[in-house]
Write a protein that holds these residues in place. Sequence first.
Motif, PDB file in Angstrom:
ATOM      1  N   LEU A 293     -20.547 -56.286   8.091  1.00 49.79           N
ATOM      2  CA  LEU A 293     -19.198 -56.395   8.640  1.00 49.79           C
ATOM      3  C   LEU A 293     -18.486 -57.649   8.155  1.00 49.79           C
ATOM      4  CD1 LEU A 293     -19.946 -55.450  12.375  1.00 49.79           C
ATOM      5  CD2 LEU A 293     -19.377 -53.913  10.472  1.00 49.79           C
ATOM      6  N   ALA A 294     -19.246 -58.648   7.747  1.00 46.75           N
ATOM      7  CA  ALA A 294     -18.664 -59.936   7.359  1.00 46.75           C
ATOM      8  C   ALA A 294     -17.704 -59.769   6.182  1.00 46.75           C
ATOM      9  CB  ALA A 294     -19.773 -60.918   6.976  1.00 46.75           C
ATOM     10  N   GLY A 295     -16.515 -60.317   6.354  1.00 46.21           N
ATOM     11  CA  GLY A 295     -15.540 -60.327   5.271  1.00 46.21           C
ATOM     12  C   GLY A 295     -14.776 -59.037   5.084  1.00 46.21           C
ATOM     13  N   ALA A 296     -15.123 -57.985   5.852  1.00 46.94           N
ATOM     14  CA  ALA A 296     -14.356 -56.739   5.756  1.00 46.94           C
ATOM     15  C   ALA A 296     -12.975 -56.960   6.377  1.00 46.94           C
ATOM     16  CB  ALA A 296     -15.088 -55.601   6.462  1.00 46.94           C
ATOM     17  N   GLY A 297     -12.011 -56.149   6.001  1.00 50.83           N
ATOM     18  CA  GLY A 297     -10.655 -56.334   6.506  1.00 50.83           C
ATOM     19  C   GLY A 297     -10.568 -56.144   8.013  1.00 50.83           C
ATOM     20  N   PRO A 298      -9.848 -57.013   8.733  1.00 51.47           N
ATOM     21  CA  PRO A 298      -9.743 -56.866  10.181  1.00 51.47           C
ATOM     22  C   PRO A 298      -9.085 -55.557  10.597  1.00 51.47           C
ATOM     23  CG  PRO A 298      -8.199 -58.526   9.376  1.00 51.47           C
ATOM     24  CD  PRO A 298      -9.108 -58.192   8.242  1.00 51.47           C
ATOM     25  N   ALA A 299      -8.099 -55.095   9.832  1.00 59.06           N
ATOM     26  CA  ALA A 299      -7.446 -53.829  10.171  1.00 59.06           C
ATOM     27  C   ALA A 299      -8.424 -52.671  10.030  1.00 59.06           C
ATOM     28  CB  ALA A 299      -6.218 -53.597   9.287  1.00 59.06           C
ATOM     29  N   TYR A 300      -9.267 -52.708   8.985  1.00 60.32           N
ATOM     30  CA  TYR A 300     -10.264 -51.657   8.799  1.00 60.32           C
ATOM     31  C   TYR A 300     -11.265 -51.658   9.956  1.00 60.32           C
ATOM     32  CZ  TYR A 300     -14.457 -49.277   7.232  1.00 60.32           C
ATOM     33  OH  TYR A 300     -15.561 -48.454   7.183  1.00 60.32           O
ATOM     34  N   LEU A 301     -11.803 -52.833  10.291  1.00 62.59           N
ATOM     35  CA  LEU A 301     -12.797 -52.906  11.355  1.00 62.59           C
ATOM     36  C   LEU A 301     -12.198 -52.501  12.704  1.00 62.59           C
ATOM     37  CD1 LEU A 301     -14.634 -56.236  10.410  1.00 62.59           C
ATOM     38  CD2 LEU A 301     -15.431 -53.897  10.039  1.00 62.59           C
ATOM     39  N   THR A 302     -10.981 -52.937  12.966  1.00 66.60           N
ATOM     40  CA  THR A 302     -10.315 -52.557  14.211  1.00 66.60           C
ATOM     41  C   THR A 302     -10.111 -51.044  14.268  1.00 66.60           C
ATOM     42  OG1 THR A 302      -9.160 -54.690  14.317  1.00 66.60           O
ATOM     43  CG2 THR A 302      -8.273 -52.911  15.664  1.00 66.60           C
ATOM     44  N   ALA A 303      -9.693 -50.466  13.145  1.00 68.86           N
ATOM     45  CA  ALA A 303      -9.474 -49.019  13.098  1.00 68.86           C
ATOM     46  C   ALA A 303     -10.769 -48.248  13.358  1.00 68.86           C
ATOM     47  CB  ALA A 303      -8.880 -48.618  11.749  1.00 68.86           C
ATOM     48  N   GLN A 304     -11.899 -48.764  12.839  1.00 65.45           N
ATOM     49  CA  GLN A 304     -13.172 -48.078  13.071  1.00 65.45           C
ATOM     50  C   GLN A 304     -13.563 -48.147  14.550  1.00 65.45           C
ATOM     51  OE1 GLN A 304     -14.402 -46.218  10.508  1.00 65.45           O
ATOM     52  NE2 GLN A 304     -12.504 -47.057   9.657  1.00 65.45           N
ATOM     53  N   LEU A 305     -13.372 -49.306  15.166  1.00 63.50           N
ATOM     54  CA  LEU A 305     -13.684 -49.416  16.593  1.00 63.50           C
ATOM     55  C   LEU A 305     -12.777 -48.514  17.429  1.00 63.50           C
ATOM     56  CD1 LEU A 305     -14.359 -53.253  16.906  1.00 63.50           C
ATOM     57  CD2 LEU A 305     -16.007 -51.410  17.239  1.00 63.50           C
ATOM     58  N   GLN A 306     -11.521 -48.432  17.041  1.00 66.51           N
ATOM     59  CA  GLN A 306     -10.608 -47.531  17.746  1.00 66.51           C
ATOM     60  C   GLN A 306     -11.060 -46.077  17.595  1.00 66.51           C
ATOM     61  OE1 GLN A 306      -6.780 -48.502  16.056  1.00 66.51           O
ATOM     62  NE2 GLN A 306      -6.321 -49.991  17.639  1.00 66.51           N
ATOM     63  N   ALA A 307     -11.519 -45.728  16.387  1.00 67.98           N
ATOM     64  CA  ALA A 307     -11.971 -44.359  16.134  1.00 67.98           C
ATOM     65  C   ALA A 307     -13.221 -44.040  16.948  1.00 67.98           C
ATOM     66  CB  ALA A 307     -12.231 -44.159  14.647  1.00 67.98           C
ATOM     67  N   PHE A 308     -14.146 -45.006  17.045  1.00 68.27           N
ATOM     68  CA  PHE A 308     -15.315 -44.801  17.907  1.00 68.27           C
ATOM     69  C   PHE A 308     -14.875 -44.611  19.356  1.00 68.27           C
ATOM     70  CE2 PHE A 308     -17.819 -47.367  14.645  1.00 68.27           C
ATOM     71  CZ  PHE A 308     -18.587 -46.292  14.219  1.00 68.27           C
ATOM     72  N   ALA A 309     -13.915 -45.414  19.778  1.00 73.91           N
ATOM     73  CA  ALA A 309     -13.479 -45.373  21.175  1.00 73.91           C
ATOM     74  C   ALA A 309     -12.769 -44.069  21.521  1.00 73.91           C
ATOM     75  CB  ALA A 309     -12.562 -46.564  21.471  1.00 73.91           C
ATOM     76  N   ASP A 310     -11.938 -43.548  20.611  1.00 68.37           N
ATOM     77  CA  ASP A 310     -11.188 -42.326  20.936  1.00 68.37           C
ATOM     78  C   ASP A 310     -11.926 -41.047  20.525  1.00 68.37           C
ATOM     79  OD1 ASP A 310     -10.695 -41.823  18.175  1.00 68.37           O
ATOM     80  OD2 ASP A 310      -8.743 -42.817  18.232  1.00 68.37           O
ATOM     81  N   GLY A 311     -13.101 -41.217  19.906  1.00 69.94           N
ATOM     82  CA  GLY A 311     -13.918 -40.062  19.576  1.00 69.94           C
ATOM     83  C   GLY A 311     -13.627 -39.424  18.235  1.00 69.94           C
ATOM     84  N   SER A 312     -12.647 -39.935  17.490  1.00 72.08           N
ATOM     85  CA  SER A 312     -12.370 -39.351  16.173  1.00 72.08           C
ATOM     86  C   SER A 312     -13.453 -39.716  15.159  1.00 72.08           C
ATOM     87  CB  SER A 312     -10.997 -39.788  15.665  1.00 72.08           C
ATOM     88  OG  SER A 312     -10.895 -41.194  15.588  1.00 72.08           O
ATOM     89  N   ARG A 313     -14.218 -40.771  15.433  1.00 70.92           N
ATOM     90  CA  ARG A 313     -15.443 -41.052  14.685  1.00 70.92           C
ATOM     91  C   ARG A 313     -16.578 -41.015  15.703  1.00 70.92           C
ATOM     92  NH1 ARG A 313     -17.156 -46.238  10.778  1.00 70.92           N
ATOM     93  NH2 ARG A 313     -19.267 -45.448  10.346  1.00 70.92           N
ATOM     94  N   LYS A 314     -17.458 -40.062  15.536  1.00 70.31           N
ATOM     95  CA  LYS A 314     -18.495 -39.833  16.539  1.00 70.31           C
ATOM     96  C   LYS A 314     -19.805 -40.496  16.119  1.00 70.31           C
ATOM     97  CE  LYS A 314     -16.397 -35.457  17.878  1.00 70.31           C
ATOM     98  NZ  LYS A 314     -15.624 -36.073  18.952  1.00 70.31           N
ATOM     99  N   GLN A 315     -20.347 -41.309  17.040  1.00 72.87           N
ATOM    100  CA  GLN A 315     -21.626 -41.970  16.788  1.00 72.87           C
ATOM    101  C   GLN A 315     -22.216 -42.335  18.142  1.00 72.87           C
ATOM    102  OE1 GLN A 315     -23.457 -44.933  16.741  1.00 72.87           O
ATOM    103  NE2 GLN A 315     -24.921 -44.175  15.223  1.00 72.87           N
TER     104      GLN A 315
END
Length: 231
Positions: free
Chosen positions: A71-93
Amino acid sequence: MPSPFFSTRPSPLLLAVRALVAALASAGALAQGADLALGERIAREGLPPQVAACVSCHGARGEGSAAFPPLAGAGPAYLTAQLQAFADGSRKQAVMGPIAKALEPAQRASVAAWFASLAPALAPVTPARAEASDRGAWLATRGRWKDGIPACAQCHGPGGAGVPPHFPPIGGLSAAYMQEQVEAWKAGIRPPGPLGLMESVAKQLSADDVSAVAGYYAKLHAAPRADEARP
């Protein structure tokens, strides 16, 4: 009366682009208001009992491992978007879904911003010229254009070190983790990314392709870099 030759309905690609732009804009806005101190505290200590410390899986400095992405050095917008996707279920894990849901949007953005502020886990590597007989090297550096597969390096950078703000590091990930993501894109349980690219690429990748790419990156990052070599 609309012309029969021109549809007034937006194309699926245009709709996907609009959705992507909106999601990234939302993630970017959250990232700008992030609290790094809060993000570090959550990453290092978690928020018991629902949220485990992020570093317990992703490493003390966000360096990741074969099974957990860096995760280090990855774009903040990308990481935030992934967490949002996990939270809303559009990325399932199974693990990340409950953790992301337990975090408030500002907390997700703060964790993402802290990891993004760290030194990248992987250094860009200039690989040797790929031979067609080496499937992993060829796919990573040249792609397979007859199947619509661009080189991994075109988006994820030299050596798979990542290209912020939207393309994460992929070097050093295990074949099992890569295959899991490929299957998620194929099944539509992970957002397709910029322009829907990864969903279309995933459908053209075989398990042998994925294993070859993972093996190539594993060897590339296991070898000492030229600037670290000793006589």
